[in-house]
Design a protein around this motif. Structure first.
Motif, PDB file in Angstrom:
ATOM      1  N   LEU A  48       0.826  -1.209   0.000  1.00  0.00           N
ATOM      2  CA  LEU A  48       0.000   0.000   0.000  1.00  0.00           C
ATOM      3  C   LEU A  48       0.860   1.259   0.000  1.00  0.00           C
ATOM      4  N   SER A  51       2.073   1.677  -3.504  1.00  0.00           N
ATOM      5  CA  SER A  51       0.985   2.167  -4.355  1.00  0.00           C
ATOM      6  C   SER A  51       0.769   3.666  -4.125  1.00  0.00           C
ATOM      7  N   ASN A  56      -1.260   6.532  -6.017  1.00  0.00           N
ATOM      8  CA  ASN A  56      -2.582   6.119  -5.534  1.00  0.00           C
ATOM      9  C   ASN A  56      -2.811   6.689  -4.132  1.00  0.00           C
ATOM     10  N   ALA A  59      -4.619   5.122  -0.914  1.00  0.00           N
ATOM     11  CA  ALA A  59      -4.033   4.033  -0.126  1.00  0.00           C
ATOM     12  C   ALA A  59      -3.517   4.481   1.233  1.00  0.00           C
ATOM     13  N   ALA A 170       1.179  -3.451  -8.131  1.00  0.00           N
ATOM     14  CA  ALA A 170       0.249  -2.351  -7.885  1.00  0.00           C
ATOM     15  C   ALA A 170       0.899  -1.018  -8.234  1.00  0.00           C
ATOM     16  N   SER A 250      -5.143  -0.685 -10.438  1.00  0.00           N
ATOM     17  CA  SER A 250      -4.205  -0.964  -9.350  1.00  0.00           C
ATOM     18  C   SER A 250      -4.878  -1.629  -8.147  1.00  0.00           C
ATOM     19  N   ASP A 251      -6.043  -1.112  -7.755  1.00  0.00           N
ATOM     20  CA  ASP A 251      -6.742  -1.657  -6.583  1.00  0.00           C
ATOM     21  C   ASP A 251      -7.245  -3.076  -6.840  1.00  0.00           C
ATOM     22  N   ASP A 255      -6.126  -6.444  -4.946  1.00  0.00           N
ATOM     23  CA  ASP A 255      -7.119  -7.308  -4.292  1.00  0.00           C
ATOM     24  C   ASP A 255      -6.991  -8.768  -4.725  1.00  0.00           C
TER      25      ASP A 255
END
Length: 283
Positions: A48, A51, A56, A59, A170, A250-251, A255
């Motif tokens: 995270l 990312s 992102n 995150a 990611a 990316s998310d 996941d």
């Protein structure tokens, strides 16, 4: 007289199993449970953070949540009897201090440097997990030794290969492009993931066969799910992410990696529960 001897033999067997399956095996199980939680929380924090540093911004809140999970796992580890082992305590303390320092500066560093720093601490924690397993092996049953070895040497490393693919991928998806260096790095990790999955399938299949009475029937289906999800994640990376990163969310990519890790953790938890049950003996 024969009946009396049989009765005495049964009592002896019950007592012997009760003595063998003591609190130390249960304590080991609890310690490696929290080691797993620390590794997973650190992997999520790493991915995270990477990312976020690659654009992102959504995150960020999840990073802080997972840092809290890291603190909880470390606190639990410090409270357990196995922490009294000087070797284990020294390694765990060093990891705890290093992660605290890293969390303070993670957002201020280059993404690649931060990712590498978290990876180093995860590797240290994996080494701690193996050390904890080996140093407590004398207290484990034959089943406990076999399955804990597979948990430490295959399951946890497999979550790490997946975690690295998840975190690095990611970042690639967030940027929408992949460099030649990143491509080579991802392909090397894919090889490690594929190889470890093959070893896990073979090792767990044998354990399930040899100790069928120790494990629930769900262990087989959980092992199959790992194989299925490993192949699906590898396809996503090879056929989509590395060819058209700008088309990968990316998310969603993150996941799917989490979904594979969850599958590995499900079998890990089933295995650890079996170790705890085995520790009870006939009681």
């Amino acid at each position: 007289m024969r009946l009396l001897l049989l009765a005495l033999l049964m009592v002896f067997n019950l007592q012997a199993k009760s003595l063998f399956s003591n609190e130390e095996q249960k304590n080991t199980s609890e310690y490696i449970e929290n080691l797993k939680n620390l590794i997973l929380a650190t992997q999520r924090t790493r991915g995270l953070t990477n990312s976020y540093l690659n654009g992102n911004t959504a995150a960020m809140l999840l990073v802080f949540s997972n840092r809290d999970d890291m603190k909880i796992a470390i606190g639990n580890m410090e409270s357990l009897p196995l922490a009294a082992d000087p070797v284990i305590n020294a390694r765990a303390t060093a990891i705890s201090k290093a992660l605290t320092r890293l969390n303070r500066k993670a957002f201020k560093q280059d993404p690649k440097k931060t990712f590498a720093a978290y990876t180093d601490q995860i590797e240290q924690t994996l080494m701690l997990a193996q050390a904890a397993s080996k140093r407590s092996a004398k207290n484990l049953s034959d089943f406990g030794k076999a399955i804990s070895s597979t948990m430490m040497e295959l399951m946890l490393p497999m979550t790490e290969y997946t975690g690295e693919l998840r975190g690095k991928g990611a970042g690639i998806a967030a940027k929408g492009k992949v460099t030649k260096e990143q491509m080579q790095d991802m392909l090397a990790l894919l090889y490690q993931l594929q190889s470890t999955n093959k070893k896990l399938q073979n090792s767990m299949s044998k354990i399930i066969s040899d100790y069928s009475s120790k494990l629930p029937q769900t262990a087989t289906s959980e092992l199959e799910q790992i194989d299925k999800k490993t192949k699906a994640y590898m396809d996503l990376i090879q056929k989509k992410l590395l060819k058209h990163p700008e088309k990968v969310n990316s998310d969603e990519y993150f996941d799917q990696g989490t979904d594979l890790i969850d599958a590995i953790v499900a079998l890990y938890d089933t295995s650890n529960k079996a170790i705890k049950e085995d520790a009870k003996g006939w009681l």
